[in-house]
Design a protein around this motif. Structure first.
Motif, short mmCIF file in Angstrom:
data_model
loop_
_atom_site.label_atom_id
_atom_site.label_comp_id
_atom_site.label_asym_id
_atom_site.label_seq_id
_atom_site.Cartn_x
_atom_site.Cartn_y
_atom_site.Cartn_z
N ASN A 45 75.82 -8.12 -40.20
CA ASN A 45 74.46 -8.61 -39.54
C ASN A 45 73.04 -8.05 -39.94
O ASN A 45 73.08 -7.28 -39.31
CB ASN A 45 74.73 -8.90 -38.54
CG ASN A 45 75.67 -9.32 -38.07
OD1 ASN A 45 77.35 -9.15 -38.81
ND2 ASN A 45 75.51 -10.75 -37.15
N LEU A 46 71.94 -9.02 -39.85
CA LEU A 46 70.53 -8.41 -39.62
C LEU A 46 69.52 -8.18 -38.33
O LEU A 46 69.34 -8.53 -37.95
CB LEU A 46 69.65 -8.18 -41.17
CG LEU A 46 70.76 -8.33 -42.82
CD1 LEU A 46 70.00 -8.14 -44.10
CD2 LEU A 46 70.70 -6.18 -42.74
N PHE A 47 69.90 -10.35 -39.14
CA PHE A 47 69.13 -10.92 -38.54
C PHE A 47 69.71 -12.37 -37.61
O PHE A 47 70.20 -13.10 -38.41
CB PHE A 47 67.82 -11.47 -38.42
CG PHE A 47 66.74 -9.76 -39.47
CD1 PHE A 47 66.26 -9.84 -40.18
CD2 PHE A 47 66.00 -9.06 -37.81
CE1 PHE A 47 66.37 -8.43 -40.18
CE2 PHE A 47 65.24 -8.88 -38.29
CZ PHE A 47 65.76 -8.09 -39.03
N TYR A 48 70.18 -12.50 -35.93
CA TYR A 48 69.92 -14.32 -36.29
C TYR A 48 68.32 -14.75 -34.76
O TYR A 48 68.01 -13.55 -34.21
CB TYR A 48 70.81 -13.25 -34.73
CG TYR A 48 71.36 -15.11 -34.23
CD1 TYR A 48 70.62 -15.25 -32.65
CD2 TYR A 48 71.94 -15.91 -34.92
CE1 TYR A 48 71.24 -16.64 -31.99
CE2 TYR A 48 72.75 -17.05 -33.90
CZ TYR A 48 72.08 -17.05 -32.32
OH TYR A 48 72.12 -18.78 -31.63
N ILE A 49 68.17 -15.72 -36.13
CA ILE A 49 66.43 -15.53 -35.60
C ILE A 49 66.57 -17.00 -36.42
O ILE A 49 66.01 -17.55 -36.86
CB ILE A 49 65.78 -15.20 -36.97
CG1 ILE A 49 64.71 -14.83 -36.63
CG2 ILE A 49 66.31 -15.21 -38.11
CD1 ILE A 49 63.04 -13.88 -37.12
N PRO A 50 66.70 -18.36 -34.88
CA PRO A 50 66.93 -19.53 -35.27
C PRO A 50 65.25 -19.34 -35.70
O PRO A 50 64.73 -21.36 -36.06
CB PRO A 50 67.36 -19.86 -34.20
CG PRO A 50 67.47 -18.82 -33.09
CD PRO A 50 67.51 -17.65 -33.67
N SER A 51 64.07 -18.94 -34.95
CA SER A 51 62.99 -19.67 -34.97
C SER A 51 62.16 -18.36 -34.75
O SER A 51 62.48 -17.27 -34.01
CB SER A 51 62.37 -20.41 -33.77
OG SER A 51 62.39 -20.16 -32.21
N GLY A 52 61.01 -18.19 -35.20
CA GLY A 52 60.09 -17.07 -34.71
C GLY A 52 60.11 -15.55 -35.97
O GLY A 52 60.84 -16.13 -36.63
N THR A 53 59.54 -14.55 -35.58
CA THR A 53 59.88 -13.19 -36.32
C THR A 53 60.64 -11.84 -35.57
O THR A 53 60.12 -12.20 -34.16
CB THR A 53 58.47 -12.96 -36.58
OG1 THR A 53 57.27 -14.14 -37.13
CG2 THR A 53 58.35 -10.91 -37.38
N LYS A 54 61.31 -11.67 -35.98
CA LYS A 54 62.10 -9.72 -35.67
C LYS A 54 61.83 -9.31 -36.81
O LYS A 54 61.69 -9.30 -37.71
CB LYS A 54 63.27 -10.22 -35.50
CG LYS A 54 64.00 -11.38 -33.86
CD LYS A 54 65.40 -11.29 -34.24
CE LYS A 54 65.67 -12.14 -32.20
NZ LYS A 54 66.76 -12.58 -32.59
#
Lengths: 110, 115
Positions: A45-54
């Motif tokens: 896993n790198l990112f769980y990102i349905p919206s926005g910035t991480k």
């Protein structure tokens, strides 16, 4: 059904370079994840990102759900970044089906 | 950290044999999934489960069955292995969020060769 495209399909970088990987999807989504598949086959896993910035260290991701795309930024690449990067989306109309993109194969050379 | 453990990294079986692939997760996740990954075809969902003794077909369930007798364990069964089932098998788990499938966590994968 929803279509997921990733670009570029292949990328070769010199160690230390920066890169941007793109994921386009054809319909609304409930969530979006980025994974790195290492040379041994495990999906990390790198990112769980349905919206926005991480951001997480040298990696960051941005999802613009209204425009149906997500970007993964890799800065100061290292040889250990080599592998295949996948984005995966869950269509807004389907609670249980996660669809994977075809992946971007990244090679970082010393 | 989430730990998803697959019982075998590499297996070699003969055509017609019964094959069990085991997957165990230690984070009390409700959802568990089995995918296979093939060159040129990407990752495809075989079966998933959102609760004990529950199972749902994915996109390519033919030739496979699953078992979920305990929350932490999800088994993939090939009743009679065939050469076209040679593949990388990946197990994943996630929390049941109520709004989506949640963040997927994968095991290390099981590379099966059927001769």
């Amino acid at each position: 059904g929803i279509q997921v495209e990733q670009s570029p399909p292949d990328l070769i970088l010199q160690e230390g370079a920066n890169s941007t990987l793109r994921c386009n999807f054809s319909d609304s989504v409930n969530n979006l994840q980025w994974f790195h598949q290492n040379p041994w086959g495990q999906l990390i896993n790198l990112f769980y990102i349905p919206s926005g910035t991480k951001q997480n260290g040298r990696l960051s991701a941005t999802t613009v759900a209204t425009e149906r795309y997500s970007l993964l930024y890799i800065s100061s690449s290292q040889t250990t970044d080599s592998g295949v990067y996948f984005c995966a989306v869950e269509p807004g109309t389907s609670y249980d089906k996660v669809i994977f993109g075809p992946g971007t194969s990244l090679s970082v050379i010393p | 950290d989430v730990k998803v453990t697959q019982s075998s990294r590499y297996l070699v079986k003969r055509t017609g044999e019964k094959v069990f692939l085991e997957c165990v997760q230690d984070m009390d996740h409700e959802n568990m999934f089995w995918y296979r990954q093939d060159p040129g075809l990407g990752l495809r969902l075989i079966y998933f489960s959102y609760d004990v003794k529950m199972k749902e077909k994915g996109d390519i369930p033919e030739g496979y069955s699953v078992s979920r007798e305990k929350k932490e364990r999800f088994s993939l069964i090939l009743e009679s292995a065939s050469t076209n089932q040679t593949s990388m098998y990946l197990c994943a788990s996630s929390f049941l969020t109520g709004t989506d499938t949640g963040e997927l966590f994968f095991g290390e994968g099981s590379r099966l060769t059927v001769l």
